[in-house]
Design an enzyme around this catalytic site. Structure first.
Site, PDB file in Angstrom:
ATOM      1  N   CYS A 108       0.841  -1.197   0.000  1.00 43.91           N
ATOM      2  CA  CYS A 108       0.000   0.000   0.000  1.00 43.91           C
ATOM      3  C   CYS A 108       0.878   1.249   0.000  1.00 43.91           C
ATOM      4  CB  CYS A 108      -0.897  -0.017   1.232  1.00 43.91           C
ATOM      5  SG  CYS A 108      -1.819   1.515   1.488  1.00 43.91           S
ATOM      6  N   GLU A 109       0.597   2.164  -0.910  1.00 46.72           N
ATOM      7  CA  GLU A 109       1.438   3.355  -1.016  1.00 46.72           C
ATOM      8  C   GLU A 109       1.161   4.377   0.082  1.00 46.72           C
ATOM      9  OE1 GLU A 109      -1.058   6.040  -4.254  1.00 46.72           O
ATOM     10  OE2 GLU A 109       0.468   4.652  -4.976  1.00 46.72           O
ATOM     11  N   HIS A 110       0.098   4.192   0.851  1.00 46.08           N
ATOM     12  CA  HIS A 110      -0.226   5.150   1.907  1.00 46.08           C
ATOM     13  C   HIS A 110       0.574   4.907   3.181  1.00 46.08           C
ATOM     14  CE1 HIS A 110      -4.374   5.474  -0.231  1.00 46.08           C
ATOM     15  NE2 HIS A 110      -3.490   6.285  -0.766  1.00 46.08           N
ATOM     16  N   HIS A 111       0.788   3.625   3.528  1.00 46.22           N
ATOM     17  CA  HIS A 111       1.489   3.309   4.774  1.00 46.22           C
ATOM     18  C   HIS A 111       2.685   2.381   4.575  1.00 46.22           C
ATOM     19  CE1 HIS A 111      -2.632   4.422   6.171  1.00 46.22           C
ATOM     20  NE2 HIS A 111      -1.942   5.056   7.094  1.00 46.22           N
ATOM     21  N   GLN A 150      -5.542  -0.700  -4.084  1.00 42.50           N
ATOM     22  CA  GLN A 150      -6.258  -1.820  -4.693  1.00 42.50           C
ATOM     23  C   GLN A 150      -7.161  -1.366  -5.833  1.00 42.50           C
ATOM     24  OE1 GLN A 150      -8.070  -4.551  -1.908  1.00 42.50           O
ATOM     25  NE2 GLN A 150      -9.582  -5.231  -3.392  1.00 42.50           N
ATOM     26  N   HIS A 178      -6.014  -5.658   4.018  1.00 46.84           N
ATOM     27  CA  HIS A 178      -5.039  -4.572   4.079  1.00 46.84           C
ATOM     28  C   HIS A 178      -4.486  -4.463   5.495  1.00 46.84           C
ATOM     29  CE1 HIS A 178      -5.916  -2.540   0.111  1.00 46.84           C
ATOM     30  NE2 HIS A 178      -6.872  -3.454   0.187  1.00 46.84           N
ATOM     31  N   CYS A 180      -2.905  -2.131   6.753  1.00 47.86           N
ATOM     32  CA  CYS A 180      -3.097  -0.802   7.334  1.00 47.86           C
ATOM     33  C   CYS A 180      -4.406  -0.733   8.120  1.00 47.86           C
ATOM     34  CB  CYS A 180      -3.058   0.277   6.256  1.00 47.86           C
ATOM     35  SG  CYS A 180      -4.290   0.084   4.958  1.00 47.86           S
TER      36      CYS A 180
END
Length: 219
Positions: A108-111, A150, A178, A180
């Site tokens: 995941c590119e956010h976390h 995703q 996920h 996260c």
């Protein structure tokens, strides 16, 4: 429509062995372009930031290990997932092709934590143009080997197949957990996210799309 498995003795491949190897070469090239020392230095800063001592014997090799891990996890960065469809075949049957339960893992590119799940990929060939079943799994794999969300990954897989095979229709469904959500934030382990992307006839024809979804969910 029904699921078809092409018969090996009826298939007529297009594309040389050199072409078939090109996607692997591209992926390797992308991984080699990564700056492992810069990644390792970033890990050292993280260790210092959380109050650890990067010179502690148990942590001395950690930055280099993490750098190599990211090279493995993100080797698809900057590469079109459709590059894995390196050969096609002619088959007289234009019925549905469905490959279910393809395992994948992405970051995941956010976390920068993983999301892990399964993919279902279906398409309707156009004038008998198909590809090897393993190529569909390889498209999923290459799409997952980069920083992702995703929702975008689902569409990228569908678009890659549309570009490379020009089928009458495509549908892609991803189901994933996920981390996260599982290990931080709301901490709801086991929660699964489902996304879908439909193109062509499988986007326009609701009954056809419903039939494919029934195949996917029929365990």
């Amino acid at each position: 429509m029904e699921t078809i498995l092409p018969k090996a003795n009826q298939l007529k491949p297009k594309g040389s062995s050199a072409t078939r190897a090109s996607a692997v070469g591209e992926s390797t090239h992308a991984a080699l372009k990564m700056d492992l020392e810069k990644i390792a230095e970033g890990v050292r800063l993280i260790l210092e930031g959380v109050g650890e001592d990067p010179s502690r014997p148990e942590l001395l090799e950690t930055p280099a290990r993490v750098a190599r891990m990211y090279r493995e996890l993100l080797y698809g960065t900057g590469i079109d997932a459709g590059a894995e469809i390196t050969c096609t075949f002619n088959e007289e049957n234009d019925d549905l092709v469905l490959v279910k339960d393809i395992p994948f893992s992405s970051v995941c590119e956010h976390h920068l934590v993983p999301f892990i799940g399964i993919a279902h990929v279906a398409y309707i060939p156009n004038q008998g143009k198909i590809t090897g079943l393993s190529k569909l799994a390889r498209v999923v794999e290459l799409a997952s080997r980069k920083l992702q969300v995703q929702e975008r990954m689902t569409g990228q897989i569908a678009d890659a197949i549309m570009r490379r095979l020009d089928p009458l229709g495509v549908i892609v469904v991803l189901e994933a957990e996920h981390f996260c959500m599982s290990i931080r934030g709301v901490r709801k382990a086991g929660t699964r996210t489902v996304t879908s992307a439909a193109r062509g006839a499988l986007q326009e024809d609701k009954s056809a799309r419903a039939e494919v979804m029934a195949f996917i969910h029929n365990k």
